[in-house]
Design an enzyme around this catalytic site. Structure first.
Site, PDB file in Angstrom:
ATOM      1  N   PHE A 129       0.861  -1.186   0.000  1.00 17.88           N
ATOM      2  CA  PHE A 129       0.000   0.000   0.000  1.00 17.88           C
ATOM      3  C   PHE A 129       0.893   1.229   0.000  1.00 17.88           C
ATOM      4  O   PHE A 129       1.739   1.398   0.874  1.00 17.88           O
ATOM      5  CB  PHE A 129      -0.928   0.048   1.217  1.00 17.88           C
ATOM      6  N   ASP A 214       9.172   3.009   1.568  1.00 16.03           N
ATOM      7  CA  ASP A 214       7.993   3.729   2.057  1.00 16.03           C
ATOM      8  C   ASP A 214       7.889   3.456   3.555  1.00 16.03           C
ATOM      9  O   ASP A 214       7.409   2.399   3.975  1.00 16.03           O
ATOM     10  CB  ASP A 214       6.748   3.253   1.309  1.00 16.03           C
ATOM     11  N   LYS A 243       2.605  10.343   7.996  1.00 14.57           N
ATOM     12  CA  LYS A 243       1.821   9.996   9.186  1.00 14.57           C
ATOM     13  C   LYS A 243       2.240  10.722  10.465  1.00 14.57           C
ATOM     14  O   LYS A 243       1.795  11.816  10.711  1.00 14.57           O
ATOM     15  CB  LYS A 243       1.781   8.476   9.350  1.00 14.57           C
TER      16      LYS A 243
END
Ligand SMILES: *Cc1c(COP(=O)(O)O)cnc(C)c1O
Length: 384
Positions: A129, A214, A243
């Site tokens: 993802f 990532d 985040k």
């Protein structure tokens, strides 16, 4: 429960959910004053907990001084934030592109990789993802997320995760980058093996491609190290963060080397990327992360969890995977009932796919709340 549906949020549907109005540390309160322990409600962006006082103070101070100025102007808070961030990373990292979300930070990494190599192909992993804009979505694996929006960006291929030979076979002279999460988050919490990450490093070097990690979810202490790549020592050329980077304020960062920047052709820009408000929050968040030794805390509380899992209802649980304070409990059935049971018990966790209960608690969570949370997870899994 106070009805949460506004009917006005795009894609909200009719799913019942609590209405959260306030937070402090690992606690979130709903509109009726009911307290929940956050085991994942902030989707990994709440590593410092809700409203960390240092972040609140920084936002207050900066919002009275300067909320926004574009990157056409230098700004001392931005400069200090970038220095602080790079100071936590190996010396080879020397340039940062700031944006406003994880998907934007991935997008920048993809554009940089294509531009500096002059090549089209991106190799990602199955179950990956990376976000939901067209480029990031093209690197994302799940069919349900991709299909309604096709055609996506061409030249993205997905190899089986943790299969070095398959990775080696996919990486060739047309490859711009290999993009991988050191621990896959949304895909169900799967930890990359050292062999897979070493193969990614070796194969990208062999063909002159870039290696991009990532770490939007794994970065900044979550896995028990400041950055998940530290577990294996495999250092990428592009590091993607977001985040929790600014203590809950929207931000994204694409970190790379001066050599990569020197080869970049074209331009990439964001109006709000690097805005002083987010940078002030980020600077405060990085200070807290280091001062409170939150990575060590994640490692210690992660070990508490790891010791607890073997006794977890084997008739219900297929596998438990994770690192630090990032856990996925894969059930033999759908996870929705267990998540609902947890919520009824005062704990908010999140799914990863349809069968995984995912835990991403704030790294500041009290040990007693964490152990009680693990008990609650065990109850929910058994009876949910
Ligand atoms: C959440 C996430 C993203 C996307 O970040 P957004 O801020 O939601 O755009 C990308 N990659 C990983 C690994 C993530 O966990």
């Amino acid at each position: 429960m106070i009805p949460a549906a506004s009917g006005r949020e795009f894609g909200e549907g009719s799913r019942p959910r609590p209405t959260i109005v306030r937070g402090e540390g690992a606690y979130l309160w709903d509109a009726a004053g009911r307290r929940y322990v956050d085991l994942g409600a902030t989707h990994g962006a709440g590593s410092l907990g809700a409203c960390h006082p240092a972040v609140v103070a920084a936002i207050r101070e900066q919002s009275g001084r300067l909320i926004h100025v574009g990157t056409g102007c230098a700004n001392p808070v931005r400069t200090e934030f970038l220095e602080r961030l790079l100071g936590l990373l190996p010396a080879r990292f020397a340039r940062v592109f700031l944006s406003n979300s994880g998907t934007e930070a991935v997008e920048a990494a993809l554009k940089i990789a294509r531009s500096v190599t002059g090549r089209p192909k991106i190799v990602a992993a199955r179950r990956a993802f990376h976000g939901r804009t067209f480029g990031a979505l093209s690197a994302t694996w799940r069919r349900e997320l991709r299909e309604p929006f096709e055609p996506l960006v061409p030249e993205f291929v997905h190899v089986p995760f943790n299969e070095p030979a398959a990775l080696a076979a996919a990486v060739d002279e047309r490859t711009a980058a290999v993009l991988v999460e050191p621990v896959q988050g949304e895909g169900g919490v799967h930890v990359a093996t050292p062999e897979f990450l070493h193969a990614a490093r070796r194969e990208t070097e062999r063909v002159g491609a870039l290696l991009a990690f990532d770490e939007v979810q794994t970065g900044l202490g979550r896995t028990g190290r400041l950055f998940a790549f530290e577990h294996t020592g495999v250092v990428p050329d592009l590091l993607v963060l977001a985040k929790s980077l600014a203590g809950g304020v929207p931000i994204g960062a694409t970190v790379t080397t001066a050599e990569v920047e020197a080869r970049f052709r074209g331009s990439h820009h964001s109006t709000f990327g690097g805005n002083p408000l987010a940078c002030a929050a980020g600077l405060a968040a990085l200070d807290v992360l280091v001062r409170e030794r939150l990575a060590d805390r994640a490692a210690r509380l992660g070990a508490v969890a790891a010791a607890r899992w073997p006794s977890l209802a084997p008739e219900k649980v297929r596998e438990v995977r994770g690192l630090g304070l990032m856990w996925g409990i894969e059930l033999r059935e759908r996870s929705a009932p267990a998540l609902a049971a947890l919520e009824a018990d005062g704990y908010l966790a999140i799914p990863a796919g349809s069968t995984v209960v995912r835990l991403l608690p704030p790294l500041v969570i009290d040990e007693t709340d964490w152990t009680a949370g693990l008990e609650a997870v065990a109850r929910a899994v058994r009876h949910g």
